[in-house]
Design a protein around this motif. Sequence first.
Motif, PDB file in Angstrom:
ATOM      1  N   ALA A 252       0.859  -1.186   0.000  1.00  0.00           N
ATOM      2  CA  ALA A 252       0.000   0.000   0.000  1.00  0.00           C
ATOM      3  C   ALA A 252       0.893   1.232   0.000  1.00  0.00           C
ATOM      4  N   SER A 253       0.427   2.286  -0.654  1.00  0.00           N
ATOM      5  CA  SER A 253       1.301   3.415  -0.936  1.00  0.00           C
ATOM      6  C   SER A 253       0.866   4.698  -0.250  1.00  0.00           C
ATOM      7  N   MET A 254       1.870   5.526   0.004  1.00  0.00           N
ATOM      8  CA  MET A 254       1.670   6.917   0.386  1.00  0.00           C
ATOM      9  C   MET A 254       2.369   7.766  -0.663  1.00  0.00           C
ATOM     10  N   PRO A 255       1.842   8.949  -0.974  1.00  0.00           N
ATOM     11  CA  PRO A 255       2.370   9.710  -2.105  1.00  0.00           C
ATOM     12  C   PRO A 255       3.768  10.266  -1.868  1.00  0.00           C
ATOM     13  N   GLY A 256       4.563  10.276  -2.955  1.00  0.00           N
ATOM     14  CA  GLY A 256       5.878  10.883  -2.907  1.00  0.00           C
ATOM     15  C   GLY A 256       6.975   9.897  -2.556  1.00  0.00           C
ATOM     16  N   THR A 257       8.192  10.262  -2.897  1.00  0.00           N
ATOM     17  CA  THR A 257       9.339   9.375  -2.695  1.00  0.00           C
ATOM     18  C   THR A 257      10.289   9.870  -1.608  1.00  0.00           C
ATOM     19  N   ASP A 258       9.837  10.811  -0.795  1.00  0.00           N
ATOM     20  CA  ASP A 258      10.619  11.275   0.346  1.00  0.00           C
ATOM     21  C   ASP A 258       9.994  10.706   1.604  1.00  0.00           C
ATOM     22  N   PRO A 259      10.534   9.608   2.162  1.00  0.00           N
ATOM     23  CA  PRO A 259       9.913   9.007   3.343  1.00  0.00           C
ATOM     24  C   PRO A 259       9.906   9.930   4.546  1.00  0.00           C
ATOM     25  N   GLY A 260      10.802  10.910   4.564  1.00  0.00           N
ATOM     26  CA  GLY A 260      10.814  11.856   5.672  1.00  0.00           C
ATOM     27  C   GLY A 260       9.515  12.616   5.794  1.00  0.00           C
ATOM     28  N   GLN A 261       8.823  12.829   4.678  1.00  0.00           N
ATOM     29  CA  GLN A 261       7.523  13.505   4.715  1.00  0.00           C
ATOM     30  C   GLN A 261       6.481  12.683   5.456  1.00  0.00           C
ATOM     31  N   HIS A 262       6.731  11.385   5.582  1.00  0.00           N
ATOM     32  CA  HIS A 262       5.784  10.475   6.232  1.00  0.00           C
ATOM     33  C   HIS A 262       6.344   9.930   7.542  1.00  0.00           C
ATOM     34  N   ALA A 263       7.279  10.671   8.164  1.00  0.00           N
ATOM     35  CA  ALA A 263       7.951  10.172   9.370  1.00  0.00           C
ATOM     36  C   ALA A 263       6.965   9.833  10.477  1.00  0.00           C
ATOM     37  N   GLN A 264       5.978  10.708  10.691  1.00  0.00           N
ATOM     38  CA  GLN A 264       5.011  10.426  11.754  1.00  0.00           C
ATOM     39  C   GLN A 264       4.170   9.196  11.429  1.00  0.00           C
ATOM     40  N   ALA A 265       3.651   9.139  10.201  1.00  0.00           N
ATOM     41  CA  ALA A 265       2.791   8.015   9.816  1.00  0.00           C
ATOM     42  C   ALA A 265       3.560   6.695   9.859  1.00  0.00           C
ATOM     43  N   LEU A 266       4.758   6.684   9.302  1.00  0.00           N
ATOM     44  CA  LEU A 266       5.542   5.448   9.274  1.00  0.00           C
ATOM     45  C   LEU A 266       5.928   5.008  10.682  1.00  0.00           C
ATOM     46  N   SER A 267       6.308   5.965  11.523  1.00  0.00           N
ATOM     47  CA  SER A 267       6.667   5.623  12.900  1.00  0.00           C
ATOM     48  C   SER A 267       5.464   5.068  13.651  1.00  0.00           C
ATOM     49  N   TYR A 268       4.309   5.715  13.456  1.00  0.00           N
ATOM     50  CA  TYR A 268       3.089   5.228  14.092  1.00  0.00           C
ATOM     51  C   TYR A 268       2.783   3.795  13.662  1.00  0.00           C
ATOM     52  N   LEU A 269       2.845   3.536  12.362  1.00  0.00           N
ATOM     53  CA  LEU A 269       2.552   2.191  11.865  1.00  0.00           C
ATOM     54  C   LEU A 269       3.507   1.164  12.464  1.00  0.00           C
ATOM     55  N   TYR A 270       4.778   1.501  12.550  1.00  0.00           N
ATOM     56  CA  TYR A 270       5.781   0.573  13.089  1.00  0.00           C
ATOM     57  C   TYR A 270       5.535   0.323  14.573  1.00  0.00           C
ATOM     58  N   HIS A 271       5.263   1.380  15.328  1.00  0.00           N
ATOM     59  CA  HIS A 271       5.127   1.241  16.778  1.00  0.00           C
ATOM     60  C   HIS A 271       3.803   0.623  17.208  1.00  0.00           C
ATOM     61  N   HIS A 272       2.752   0.763  16.393  1.00  0.00           N
ATOM     62  CA  HIS A 272       1.415   0.342  16.832  1.00  0.00           C
ATOM     63  C   HIS A 272       0.812  -0.797  16.004  1.00  0.00           C
ATOM     64  N   HIS A 273       1.340  -1.060  14.831  1.00  0.00           N
ATOM     65  CA  HIS A 273       0.693  -2.060  13.969  1.00  0.00           C
ATOM     66  C   HIS A 273       1.700  -2.999  13.296  1.00  0.00           C
ATOM     67  N   LEU A 274       2.861  -3.166  13.867  1.00  0.00           N
ATOM     68  CA  LEU A 274       3.857  -4.078  13.296  1.00  0.00           C
ATOM     69  C   LEU A 274       3.343  -5.514  13.383  1.00  0.00           C
ATOM     70  N   ALA A 275       3.505  -6.258  12.306  1.00  0.00           N
ATOM     71  CA  ALA A 275       3.006  -7.638  12.255  1.00  0.00           C
ATOM     72  C   ALA A 275       3.711  -8.507  13.293  1.00  0.00           C
ATOM     73  N   PRO A 276       3.021  -9.523  13.806  1.00  0.00           N
ATOM     74  CA  PRO A 276       3.678 -10.468  14.710  1.00  0.00           C
ATOM     75  C   PRO A 276       4.792 -11.199  13.966  1.00  0.00           C
ATOM     76  N   PRO A 277       5.768 -11.729  14.700  1.00  0.00           N
ATOM     77  CA  PRO A 277       6.957 -12.319  14.056  1.00  0.00           C
ATOM     78  C   PRO A 277       6.645 -13.327  12.965  1.00  0.00           C
ATOM     79  N   GLU A 278       5.618 -14.151  13.157  1.00  0.00           N
ATOM     80  CA  GLU A 278       5.333 -15.203  12.173  1.00  0.00           C
ATOM     81  C   GLU A 278       4.805 -14.650  10.855  1.00  0.00           C
ATOM     82  N   LEU A 279       4.343 -13.396  10.851  1.00  0.00           N
ATOM     83  CA  LEU A 279       3.833 -12.784   9.618  1.00  0.00           C
ATOM     84  C   LEU A 279       4.644 -11.558   9.207  1.00  0.00           C
ATOM     85  N   ARG A 280       5.723 -11.281   9.906  1.00  0.00           N
ATOM     86  CA  ARG A 280       6.446 -10.023   9.705  1.00  0.00           C
ATOM     87  C   ARG A 280       7.458 -10.147   8.568  1.00  0.00           C
TER      88      ARG A 280
END
Length: 282
Positions: free
Chosen positions: A172-200
């Motif tokens: 799934a995509s977020m617009p643009g190729t500068d991940p820094g623009q999505h630092a909050q969203a990406l950090s949130y996804l990693y900290h709150h919705h990271l897949a369990p080890p067996e699916l990660r």
Amino acid sequence: MRIDRADSEAELLGPPISNREIVKVVAGDFEVRLAQTDAEIEAAQALRYRIFYQEMAAHPSPEVAAQQRDFDPFDEVCDHLLVLDRRRGEGPEGIVGTYRLIRRSAAAKMGRFYSAAEYDIQKIVDYPGEVLEVGRSCIARDARNTATMQMLWRGIALYAHHYNVQLMFGCASMPGTDPGQHAQALSYLYHHHLAPPELRVRALRERYVKMDMLEPGSYEPRKALARVSPLIKGYLRLGGYVGDGAVIDSEFNSTDVFIVVKTELVTEKYMRHYERGVHEKD
């Protein structure tokens, strides 16, 4: 990467029922079903071109630009899910939304799933039972509303139910190729919705972009979630997880994350609605 596992029980028992019968929902002026003709597939590809290349500024190959359609070899083996606004027509002219659906059998014909170009998905490939890769999701600008998205999800639920799909996944995509623009969203996804080890799954080493750019507690989760794209938030509401690492997709001018969803929540929610009789507009 091996993908030659046995297909779903439906396939082992012989040819499936016709595509026309696998997915068929009419709700008011809208219909969701699988593409039946080359003309419908080409119309879905033309819609994808308008959204990805004209609206989102992706970079087409000369062949794609010449034909004004988004296509690749996976289109020849997948199923194309369509939403039609029947006020515009009941064939190609009525298509306002689409999804590309790739099961194990389709991936086997290609030698891989599409997302394997960005992620090591061996954990998904090794998962018991049928899995379904979803992608190329798009909706026409003037039909971009909850009702159209709900119709797409009803179609996916029926498809997953028919083939006894256990896991659904894709990029799934977020617009643009500068991940820094999505630092909050990406950090949130990693900290709150990271897949369990067996699916990660993890982004390929050469494409890996660190998602947890911000430390926990250094941002407000509610505001960070607001920066997550609507499509990804939709997956999260269905219990979806993200993989480890984002990927820059220069061709599509996007920053990608890997999504995996156990389909039991999807089919339970949408099949229950369907079985009540969805013959009215939401």
